[in-house]
Design a protein around this motif. Structure first.
Motif, short mmCIF file in Angstrom:
data_model
loop_
_atom_site.label_atom_id
_atom_site.label_comp_id
_atom_site.label_asym_id
_atom_site.label_seq_id
_atom_site.Cartn_x
_atom_site.Cartn_y
_atom_site.Cartn_z
N UNK A 39 1.93 68.05 30.75
CA UNK A 39 3.08 68.39 29.91
C UNK A 39 4.42 68.25 30.65
N UNK A 40 4.59 68.85 31.84
CA UNK A 40 5.87 68.68 32.53
C UNK A 40 6.12 67.27 33.04
N UNK A 41 5.05 66.56 33.39
CA UNK A 41 5.22 65.18 33.85
C UNK A 41 5.68 64.29 32.71
N UNK A 42 5.06 64.45 31.54
CA UNK A 42 5.52 63.71 30.36
C UNK A 42 6.95 64.10 29.99
N UNK A 43 7.27 65.38 30.09
CA UNK A 43 8.63 65.83 29.79
C UNK A 43 9.63 65.11 30.69
N UNK A 44 9.30 65.00 31.99
CA UNK A 44 10.19 64.32 32.93
C UNK A 44 10.34 62.85 32.57
N UNK A 124 8.15 51.85 42.13
CA UNK A 124 9.16 51.42 43.11
C UNK A 124 9.04 52.20 44.43
N UNK A 125 9.86 51.81 45.39
CA UNK A 125 9.76 52.36 46.75
C UNK A 125 10.02 53.86 46.78
N UNK A 126 11.02 54.33 46.04
CA UNK A 126 11.35 55.75 46.05
C UNK A 126 10.19 56.59 45.52
N UNK A 127 9.54 56.12 44.48
CA UNK A 127 8.39 56.84 43.93
C UNK A 127 7.25 56.89 44.92
N UNK A 128 7.03 55.78 45.61
CA UNK A 128 5.97 55.74 46.63
C UNK A 128 6.27 56.76 47.74
N UNK A 129 7.52 56.82 48.19
CA UNK A 129 7.90 57.76 49.24
C UNK A 129 7.71 59.21 48.79
N UNK A 162 5.28 65.61 40.31
CA UNK A 162 5.29 64.52 39.34
C UNK A 162 6.64 64.38 38.65
N UNK A 163 7.45 65.45 38.66
CA UNK A 163 8.75 65.42 37.98
C UNK A 163 9.75 64.53 38.71
N UNK A 164 10.06 64.78 40.00
CA UNK A 164 10.97 63.84 40.69
C UNK A 164 10.39 62.44 40.77
N UNK A 165 9.06 62.32 40.88
CA UNK A 165 8.46 61.00 40.91
C UNK A 165 8.69 60.25 39.60
N UNK A 166 8.60 60.96 38.48
CA UNK A 166 8.82 60.33 37.18
C UNK A 166 10.25 59.84 37.05
N UNK A 167 11.20 60.66 37.46
CA UNK A 167 12.61 60.24 37.40
C UNK A 167 12.85 59.06 38.33
N UNK A 168 12.24 59.10 39.52
CA UNK A 168 12.40 57.98 40.46
C UNK A 168 11.83 56.70 39.88
N UNK A 169 10.69 56.79 39.21
CA UNK A 169 10.05 55.60 38.65
C UNK A 169 10.87 55.00 37.52
N UNK A 170 11.52 55.85 36.73
CA UNK A 170 12.29 55.37 35.58
C UNK A 170 13.69 54.91 35.99
N UNK A 171 14.37 55.72 36.83
CA UNK A 171 15.79 55.47 37.10
C UNK A 171 16.09 55.07 38.53
N UNK A 172 15.06 55.10 39.41
CA UNK A 172 15.22 54.79 40.83
C UNK A 172 16.15 55.79 41.53
N UNK A 173 16.24 57.00 40.98
CA UNK A 173 16.97 58.09 41.60
C UNK A 173 16.42 59.41 41.09
N UNK A 174 16.79 60.50 41.75
CA UNK A 174 16.35 61.83 41.32
C UNK A 174 17.60 62.67 41.06
N UNK A 175 18.08 62.69 39.82
CA UNK A 175 19.31 63.41 39.50
C UNK A 175 19.11 64.93 39.49
N UNK A 176 20.22 65.66 39.35
CA UNK A 176 20.16 67.12 39.37
C UNK A 176 19.28 67.68 38.26
#
Length: 299
Positions: A39-44, A124-129, A162-176
């Motif tokens: 649920x939270x991963x899909x939300x992200x 992408x690389x950020x998600x892998x890290x 999974x939340x910052x990883x999801x944002x990284x995968x979609x936007x290549x960054x982890x916003x606030x």
């Protein structure tokens, strides 16, 4: 065709008794843990993409969550293999009964994590890290209960990666906004896993296992209520930062109502009632996600 099907069924029936303990070891027969992660991963994913994230990322994160949760269960039972037999709720787990072997549990953990990592490599690389600390947290959680009364915080951190990883995968960054959701999920996980720990509290006290349920003691209802209140505040902050509409806030209101129901369930601290309160959190996650899903569907 029918002959082939019958042959496959016979082979499955023949090998299932040896496979079943490891299926149970990975908790694939109990999907509640995967749902609480999904649920939270899909939300992200939906917030990061402002709607449907695409089939590739949806499949990667859905399968990744299921595989990672299964691997976490395997390493958890490996760590608790000499403890589970003394706890009423866990004394029939495969390692406790001898149906599965410690070596098999390690192999299962490594295999599932390898599959999950291969999925992450398609991003992408950020998600892998970011997957590296996620792996470390998943491995460390089962051992944390021996050294700290806050293993639920370690679990919450692992469940939230999974939340910052999801944002990284979609936007290549982890916003606030990702960290606001991360915080809400961390607090939520600590609350519902405290309910889970309340089920085992009497056994854990006897064998020396630590948990927030033991740390909070007679203040357990107050502390879980405070945690749930902070979850709602974090979700309201998330709604403001992500410009959510009424449908989202409706989902948050449903979640708040379910939290009140859970507090009513645990009022006498009975094992079965605490476990029901834990399971009820599946509906909390669903309500919040549906609020997010509906917002982007109709806007």
């Amino acid at each position: 065709m029918q002959a082939i099907r019958q042959q496959l069924q016979q082979r499955f029936a023949q090998h299932w008794p040896s496979v079943q303990p490891y299926w149970q070891l990975a908790r694939l027969d109990r999907p509640i843990g995967s749902l609480l992660l999904l649920w939270p991963t899909w939300a992200a994913l939906w917030i990061a993409a402002e709607g449907w994230p695409g089939l590739h990322l949806f499949v990667v994160f859905t399968l990744g969550v299921i595989l990672t949760r299964a691997a976490g269960c395997a390493i958890n039972d490996f760590a608790d293999r000499n403890i589970d037999g003394h706890v009423k709720r866990t004394n029939q787990r495969p390692l406790a009964t001898g149906a599965a072997t410690p070596r098999g549990a390690i192999i299962l953990f490594a295999s599932l994590m390898l599959l999950a990592f291969l999925l992450v490599l398609t991003t992408n690389r950020l998600t892998v890290l970011l997957s590296l600390p996620a792996l470390a947290l998943a491995f460390c959680y089962p051992f944390a209960k021996r050294y700290t009364h806050l293993p639920q915080v370690v679990l919450g951190s692992a469940f939230s990666m999974g939340i910052p990883m999801a944002f990284a995968a979609v936007t290549n960054q982890v916003p606030a906004v990702a960290w606001v959701l991360f915080t809400a999920n961390l607090l939520w996980t600590v609350a519902y896993d405290t309910f889970y720990a309340m089920v085992d509290r009497d056994d854990d006290l006897k064998i020396g296992v630590k948990s927030t349920a033991i740390l909070f003691g007679d203040m357990d209802r107050v502390m879980t209520g405070c945690l749930q209140g902070m979850v709602i505040l974090a979700l309201l902050m998330l709604g403001g930062r992500a410009d959510m509409g009424p449908l989202y806030y409706g989902g948050v209101a449903v979640a708040a109502g379910l939290f009140c129901y859970q507090q009513w369930l645990i009022r006498e601290r009975q094992r079965e009632a605490c476990f029901r309160a834990f399971l009820n959190n599946n509906w909390v996650g669903m309500a919040i996600f549906l609020g997010i899903f509906s917002h982007y569907l109709w806007n």
